[in-house]
Design a protein around this motif. Structure first.
Motif, short mmCIF file in Angstrom:
data_model
loop_
_atom_site.label_atom_id
_atom_site.label_comp_id
_atom_site.label_asym_id
_atom_site.label_seq_id
_atom_site.Cartn_x
_atom_site.Cartn_y
_atom_site.Cartn_z
N THR A 201 0.82 -1.22 0.00
CA THR A 201 0.00 0.00 0.00
C THR A 201 0.85 1.27 0.00
N ARG B 207 1.76 4.36 -1.39
CA ARG B 207 1.04 5.19 -2.34
C ARG B 207 1.90 5.60 -3.54
N ARG C 11 -6.88 -0.34 -3.89
CA ARG C 11 -6.41 -0.60 -2.52
C ARG C 11 -6.06 0.70 -1.82
N ARG D 62 -9.22 2.95 -1.11
CA ARG D 62 -10.05 2.51 0.02
C ARG D 62 -9.47 2.96 1.36
N ARG D 63 -8.18 3.22 1.39
CA ARG D 63 -7.53 3.54 2.66
C ARG D 63 -7.58 5.02 3.03
N SER D 64 -7.75 5.89 2.04
CA SER D 64 -7.73 7.33 2.34
C SER D 64 -8.41 8.11 1.23
#
Length: 277
Positions: A41, A43, A68, A71-73
């Protein structure tokens, strides 16, 4: 992460970005892939990977890693690229839905407005594309980039007076910007103001003297003003950019009210200083 690991990661990311800039997409993919083996992950590595895959016409493979991260930020850059690649991969409805979610985020990420408007324009929804850019300008009224996009879309929808107004404001806000001047010049041609259009194109050519497309626009203006010798000289300069520009030069010459028409393309080539085949 230790200081040594952080330094190694930064160096690897820099190498990956450099590979992208030099269009070594396979190398950029490998570098990003090595980073992602230890951190799926990361970025920046995902962005490098995505652009590297796009450069190899494998946009669809970039969607899963981008999802992915998304979805995290709330990451406007990641989400905008994701939306663009969904559209590019034949999932236009999903891509446009993603871009609509992104333009709703605050603070606004302006490229998402541009990407959504571009996708809507491609789909033939010019009115909606214009509304998207206008909504962005309502949030960031000083954005010259959005003004240029709005002017271009208004031009495409044949709203020349509105396009001229918007692009004149953009030109005054950012004097000398080539993209603004080119779009303004194109609209000025359609408005019949060849003198002002020629002035805009001359300013661009002062910065980009080898731009054959802009020189062809200047030739159009000169021919329409009755300056045949100067216009034809400009078209000969266009031809010096390469034989692939013959069609553009011949069209400009034939389409002008003060131009020339040749039935034989080889004669047009000879007249413009090119090599006949």
């Amino acid at each position: 992460m230790s200081g040594r690991q952080t330094s190694f990661l930064a160096q690897a990311l820099q190498q990956g970005a450099g590979a992208l800039r030099s269009r070594q997409f396979d190398l950029a993919e490998r570098i990003a892939g090595d980073i992602l083996k230890s951190n799926r992950t990361d970025r920046n590595a995902v962005l490098i990977l995505a652009h590297a895959l796009v450069g190899q016409d494998r946009a669809g493979e970039a969607i899963a890693p981008l999802e992915r991260i998304a979805r995290r930020s709330d990451d406007g850059e990641v989400e905008t690229l994701l939306g663009a690649l969904l559209c590019k991969s034949g999932r236009a409805a999903d891509g446009i839905a993603q871009l609509r979610r992104t333009i709703a985020r605050r603070p606004p990420y302006l490229p998402s407005f541009q990407e959504l408007a571009g996708q809507l324009s491609k789909a033939g929804q010019l009115g909606e594309a214009i509304s998207v850019i206008e909504s962005g300008l309502a949030l960031v009224p000083e954005s010259v980039d959005l003004k240029v996009d709005l002017g271009r879309l208004l031009h495409e929808s044949n709203e020349f007076a509105k396009a001229l107004e918007v692009l004149t404001i953009a030109r005054d806000a950012a004097p000398g910007r080539p993209d603004v001047l080119i779009e303004l010049g194109r609209v000025l041609i359609l408005s019949g103001d060849y003198t002002a259009a020629a002035d805009a194109f001359r300013h661009v050519l002062a910065q980009r003297p080898d731009d054959g497309s802009v020189r062809a626009y200047l030739a159009t203006c000169l021919l329409e003003q009755g300056e045949r010798d100067a216009g034809e000289a400009a078209l000969r300069a266009v031809m010096r950019g390469g034989p692939h520009l013959l069609g553009r030069a011949a069209f400009v010459m034939a389409a002008s009210s003060h131009g020339r028409f040749f039935f034989d393309m080889s004669e047009a080539t000879k007249f413009l200083g090119g090599k006949s085949t």
